[in-house]
Design a protein around this motif. Structure first.
Motif, PDB file in Angstrom:
ATOM      1  N   PRO A 624       0.687  -1.322   0.011  1.00  0.00           N
ATOM      2  CA  PRO A 624      -0.194  -0.057  -0.083  1.00  0.00           C
ATOM      3  C   PRO A 624       0.756   1.200   0.059  1.00  0.00           C
ATOM      4  N   ALA A 625       2.161   1.377   0.583  1.00  0.00           N
ATOM      5  CA  ALA A 625       2.962   2.399   0.614  1.00  0.00           C
ATOM      6  C   ALA A 625       3.451   2.867  -0.820  1.00  0.00           C
ATOM      7  N   GLU A 626       3.480   1.991  -1.709  1.00  0.00           N
ATOM      8  CA  GLU A 626       3.895   2.402  -3.068  1.00  0.00           C
ATOM      9  C   GLU A 626       2.357   2.925  -3.663  1.00  0.00           C
ATOM     10  N   ALA A 627       1.581   2.514  -3.276  1.00  0.00           N
ATOM     11  CA  ALA A 627       0.213   3.057  -4.073  1.00  0.00           C
ATOM     12  C   ALA A 627      -0.018   4.543  -3.615  1.00  0.00           C
ATOM     13  N   MET A 628       0.340   4.614  -2.187  1.00  0.00           N
ATOM     14  CA  MET A 628       0.127   6.121  -1.612  1.00  0.00           C
ATOM     15  C   MET A 628       1.058   7.073  -2.268  1.00  0.00           C
ATOM     16  N   VAL A 629       2.455   6.584  -2.790  1.00  0.00           N
ATOM     17  CA  VAL A 629       3.358   7.442  -3.309  1.00  0.00           C
ATOM     18  C   VAL A 629       2.671   7.944  -4.630  1.00  0.00           C
ATOM     19  N   GLU A 630       2.064   6.980  -5.447  1.00  0.00           N
ATOM     20  CA  GLU A 630       1.328   7.289  -6.601  1.00  0.00           C
ATOM     21  C   GLU A 630       0.285   8.459  -6.401  1.00  0.00           C
ATOM     22  N   LEU A 631      -0.435   8.319  -5.198  1.00  0.00           N
ATOM     23  CA  LEU A 631      -1.170   9.468  -5.153  1.00  0.00           C
ATOM     24  C   LEU A 631      -0.356  10.674  -4.552  1.00  0.00           C
ATOM     25  N   LEU A 632       0.553  10.842  -4.033  1.00  0.00           N
ATOM     26  CA  LEU A 632       1.315  11.898  -3.652  1.00  0.00           C
ATOM     27  C   LEU A 632       1.755  12.526  -5.228  1.00  0.00           C
ATOM     28  N   LYS A 633       2.363  11.651  -5.866  1.00  0.00           N
ATOM     29  CA  LYS A 633       2.552  12.282  -7.317  1.00  0.00           C
ATOM     30  C   LYS A 633       1.593  12.915  -7.924  1.00  0.00           C
ATOM     31  N   LEU A 634       0.468  12.619  -7.860  1.00  0.00           N
ATOM     32  CA  LEU A 634      -0.508  13.312  -8.548  1.00  0.00           C
ATOM     33  C   LEU A 634      -1.343  14.294  -7.511  1.00  0.00           C
ATOM     34  N   ARG A 635      -0.745  14.497  -6.419  1.00  0.00           N
ATOM     35  CA  ARG A 635      -1.341  15.456  -5.189  1.00  0.00           C
ATOM     36  C   ARG A 635      -2.952  15.322  -5.222  1.00  0.00           C
ATOM     37  N   HIS A 636      -3.484  14.020  -4.911  1.00  0.00           N
ATOM     38  CA  HIS A 636      -4.711  13.887  -4.952  1.00  0.00           C
ATOM     39  C   HIS A 636      -5.000  12.689  -4.148  1.00  0.00           C
ATOM     40  N   ILE A 637      -5.969  12.709  -3.230  1.00  0.00           N
ATOM     41  CA  ILE A 637      -6.334  11.631  -2.373  1.00  0.00           C
ATOM     42  C   ILE A 637      -7.232  10.569  -3.210  1.00  0.00           C
ATOM     43  N   ALA A 638      -8.186  10.809  -4.273  1.00  0.00           N
ATOM     44  CA  ALA A 638      -8.638   9.857  -5.175  1.00  0.00           C
ATOM     45  C   ALA A 638      -8.810  10.620  -6.462  1.00  0.00           C
ATOM     46  N   PRO A 639      -7.861  10.506  -7.296  1.00  0.00           N
ATOM     47  CA  PRO A 639      -8.038  11.346  -8.423  1.00  0.00           C
ATOM     48  C   PRO A 639      -9.079  10.906  -9.394  1.00  0.00           C
ATOM     49  N   THR A 640      -9.534   9.665  -9.698  1.00  0.00           N
ATOM     50  CA  THR A 640     -10.368   9.222 -10.628  1.00  0.00           C
ATOM     51  C   THR A 640     -11.673   9.182 -10.171  1.00  0.00           C
ATOM     52  N   PHE A 641     -12.537   9.528 -11.035  1.00  0.00           N
ATOM     53  CA  PHE A 641     -14.109   9.831 -10.778  1.00  0.00           C
ATOM     54  C   PHE A 641     -14.726   8.838 -11.425  1.00  0.00           C
ATOM     55  N   GLY A 642     -15.946   7.985 -10.660  1.00  0.00           N
ATOM     56  CA  GLY A 642     -16.455   6.967 -11.514  1.00  0.00           C
ATOM     57  C   GLY A 642     -15.937   5.766 -11.427  1.00  0.00           C
ATOM     58  N   ASN A 643     -14.829   5.358 -10.675  1.00  0.00           N
ATOM     59  CA  ASN A 643     -14.446   4.023 -10.425  1.00  0.00           C
ATOM     60  C   ASN A 643     -15.110   3.420  -9.336  1.00  0.00           C
TER      61      ASN A 643
END
Length: 730
Positions: A624-643
């Motif tokens: 999960p820490a790797e996935a959380m880093v991806e959110l930091l790169k995009l600067r958003h808690i939940a970038p995708t809408f509708g999934n």
């Protein structure tokens, strides 16, 4: 309001009880108190006897108050008034979901209910043959519960099968939710609503008619209805209300069991089933942990220094303006989401401007007027795909949309392509062409590689980060959690642990603090505490054992009694009232930023990890820490809408990570992992729930009962204390 509120929680009320209680509702008692009283009596039907007992216990009336009782009609005879809802009440009840939308737009000031049940039209059914016998007019209230989105079964999201949804409730979901006449027995009603297939109808299907009793007291042979869908009109003098003899038509002479529907109308009969035994459970009301005598807490002498730097409850939203009063609900939703994404784009442009490499930023609509060869455009990613020579994106901003091509040989192109998720905001620098933009560089919002150092603290102070406690689950590590509480109260095993405990000043709980009710199909069989009120009471009784000098920050998750869609402003106070009463607890939103001694801790439950796993290659729930880093790169808690992650139609996107935190905490996937990325400490704090049946099926191995202790000064991990040896099933 009382009828609707009870219906939302799968409780019924008789007309006579309603007239007894309505005037005192929300003045002398709350809904939670009434439901608790009914539950303790072992019924979900609030009748006049129960209402009088409840009012007497509250001291509102004395038992045997004839004056008050005489003011409420007790039956439904021909000379007595029918049960009615006036037009104003019906209009207030009928919302078609618009109240939930307005509530989400109002943010903290108006929080949506956990399972709002819009009440349909009031249908008055009156047959002339029944009128001649003195029957009164009856109202049918058709209810269609608004189910909340299904969510993960502890480690991963559980997607319900098509047509299924789940919701937080205080009991089993009912096939129909109507209040009943007071002259029907509660026992028969409970049989009608207990497990198995529901025989309750909320109305007559179009093109079909209700069956009428024949003169011999039997149903006509050719009806077109099966036993399960049988509908019968209720009239006075037909024996339905007082006797079961009407249904004694079996050849074996055995009296069948009657199932009652709307207002107690008998609609079908079924074989008698063995009643399911009620679960016996504890809410830890007798748990008392005494601090170790002579134990010295250094944290008591350190002054508090915390602040909620960001909390959704403190954000004031402006309701979207509509053209006129006749505007449809869909137009309001579209306008709200339009404002939501414009807000995201605006905040992201501000973040990009902090990057000195970005250069000149141009709106997409103005590209045709640009004569420069090197400009930057910023937009939301609608779609992306890989081609033979590179990567093709479609992005849009507030002025228009355009195709963007970047060659696979360009710097960082492949890595950025893999990281970019739908609806995330990115920047491209390159040359505009006719209907296409040729990029030679792609930028993510990301966090800067270098941070300005912060002044040191006078002395060490520690914070404990936890999440996914899941109190109420039969897999909750009860013994391990109690051992942890004893440890906080000085029962340590070494000098090192004594030093750690003495300096613990903050405790942060990041969501899923209880297991909830009705979150996923079959959850009831996995609950040790089947009542949502009792789950929060049990949690509060456990947290009461935390020493008073430790400030607790408690936020919601998808299993909690809170708005399912992100962001979650907090718990519904009516359900989680015991938490609000804890004197050293602070209820926070999801997400929230807590500033401890000048260090920013970003706290989120972590549902955005689900979408990262879906869209980003080589990311899984196991890391999960790797996935959380991806959110930091995009600067958003939940970038995708509708999934998988539901997003509320707030006019402002409060999920953008506007300021770079010192620490980013999440949970949700039940696996503890941590790492440092560009100066930000990223940690997923695991769980206090042993492996569930669902996790076994998908090969998720949780890491329960581990306590990470954070040095607040450095915002880094100081130690991990394990209690998993006391967790059964690990």
């Amino acid at each position: 309001m009382l009828v609707e509120d009870l219906l939302k929680n799968n409780y019924l009320i008789t007309p006579s009880a309603y007239y007894l209680l309505a005037d005192h509702y929300k003045k002398a008692f709350t809904l939670a108190e009434l439901i608790k009283f009914a539950k303790n009596r072992g019924t979900f039907v609030v009748d006049s006897n129960l209402a009088r007992e409840f009012l007497a216990e509250k001291g509102i009336i004395s038992s045997g108050n004839a004056a008050l009782e005489s003011s409420v009609f007790q039956g439904r005879g021909a000379s007595e008034p029918p049960v009615e809802l006036n037009e104003e009440t019906a209009l207030e009840s009928e919302s078609d979901g618009s109240e939930a939308i307005e509530a989400s737009l109002d943010g903290a000031e108006s929080i949506a209910e956990p399972s709002a049940a819009p009440v349909g039209d009031v249908v008055a059914a009156e047959e002339s043959s029944l009128a001649s016998e003195g029957s009164s007019l009856e109202d049918e209230i058709n209810t269609e519960p608004e189910l909340l989105s299904s969510v993960e079964d502890n480690a991963e999201v559980v997607q319900p099968s098509e047509g299924e949804e789940a919701f937080i409730s205080t009991g089993n979901a009912l096939g129909s939710e109507d209040f009943l006449g007071s002259n029907y027995e509660s026992e028969a009603l409970e049989e009608a609503f207990s497990g198995g297939e529901s025989f309750i109808s909320t109305g007559t299907p179009e093109g079909e008619t209700l069956l009428e009793e024949s003169s011999e007291g039997e149903f006509p042979d050719e009806t077109g209805f099966s036993d399960e869908s049988l509908l019968v009109e209720n009239g006075s003098g037909n024996g339905y209300e007082d006797s079961e003899e009407y249904y004694e038509n079996g050849d074996n002479g055995v009296k069948p069991k009657i199932v009652y529907g709307d207002y107690g109308v008998p609609i079908a009969y079924v074989e008698e089933e063995t009643p399911e035994e009620e679960k016996a459970y504890s809410t830890y009301s007798d748990l008392v942990i005494t601090p170790k005598e002579g134990f010295h807490y250094r944290a008591k002498e350190i002054p508090d220094e915390w602040k909620l730097a960001f909390d959704v409850k403190n954000v004031k939203f402006e309701v979207p303006k509509v053209k006129n009063a006749q505007s449809k609900e869909g137009e309001v939703i579209i306008q709200a989401y339009s404002s939501y994404f414009k807000s995201r784009l605006k905040k992201m442009r501000r973040i990009f401007r902090e990057n000195p490499e970005i250069g000149t930023i141009v709106d997409i609509a103005k590209l045709s007027y640009v004569r420069e060869d090197d400009v930057t455009i910023i937009g939301l990613v609608n779609e992306k795909r890989e081609t033979r020579k590179g990567y093709l994106f479609e992005i849009e901003d507030a002025t228009g949309r355009i195709k963007v091509f970047i060659g696979s040989d360009k710097e960082g192109a492949k890595e950025a392509y893999n990281t970019i998720m739908p609806d995330s905001v990115v920047a491209f620098r390159g040359t505009p062409g006719k209907g296409i933009f040729f990029a030679n560089r792609v930028f993510l919002p990301d966090v800067p590689k270098f941070k300005r150092p912060k002044p040191p603290l006078d002395e060490k102070v520690y914070a404990i980060l936890l999440s996914d406690i899941h109190v109420g689950s039969n897999k909750f590590c009860e013994e391990a959690f109690i051992k942890f509480l004893e440890w906080l109260n000085g029962e340590v095993n070494s000098r090192t642990e004594e030093e750690l405990v003495s300096r613990v000043k903050y405790l942060i709980l990041g969501g899923d603090v209880v297991d909830g009710v009705g979150i996923y199909p079959g959850q009831y069989n996995e609950l040790a505490i089947p009542d949502i009120f009792d789950q929060y009471e049990a949690l509060a009784n456990l947290l009461k054992q935390v020493p008073d000098h430790i400030t607790m920050f408690i936020g919601p998750g998808n299993h909690d009694a809170a708005r399912t869609a992100l962001p979650q402003p907090g718990f519904y106070e009516e359900y989680a009232k015991p938490l609000y009463k804890l004197k050293n607890a602070v209820i926070i939103s999801n997400p929230a930023v807590i500033r401890l001694h000048g260090r920013d801790f970003l706290i989120a439950h972590g549902r955005g990890i689900e979408d990262v796993v879906d869209f980003v290659p080589n990311r899984s729930h196991h890391s999960p820490a790797e996935a959380m880093v991806e959110l930091l790169k995009l600067r958003h808690i939940a970038p995708t809408f509708g999934n998988k992650v539901p997003i509320a139609p707030d006019p402002e996107d409060t999920l953008v990570i506007e300021s770079v935190p010192d620490l980013f905490q999440a949970g949700h996937v039940h696996v503890m992992e941590y790492k440092t990325y560009n100066g930000v400490f990223v940690i997923n704090t695991g769980t206090w729930q042993a492996q569930t049946e669902f996790q076994k099926m998908v090969n998720i191995i949780p890491t329960p009962a581990r306590v990470p202790i954070i040095d607040v000064e450095t915002a880094r991990l100081r130690a991990v204390v394990r209690f998993d040896q006391f967790c059964e099933g690990v």
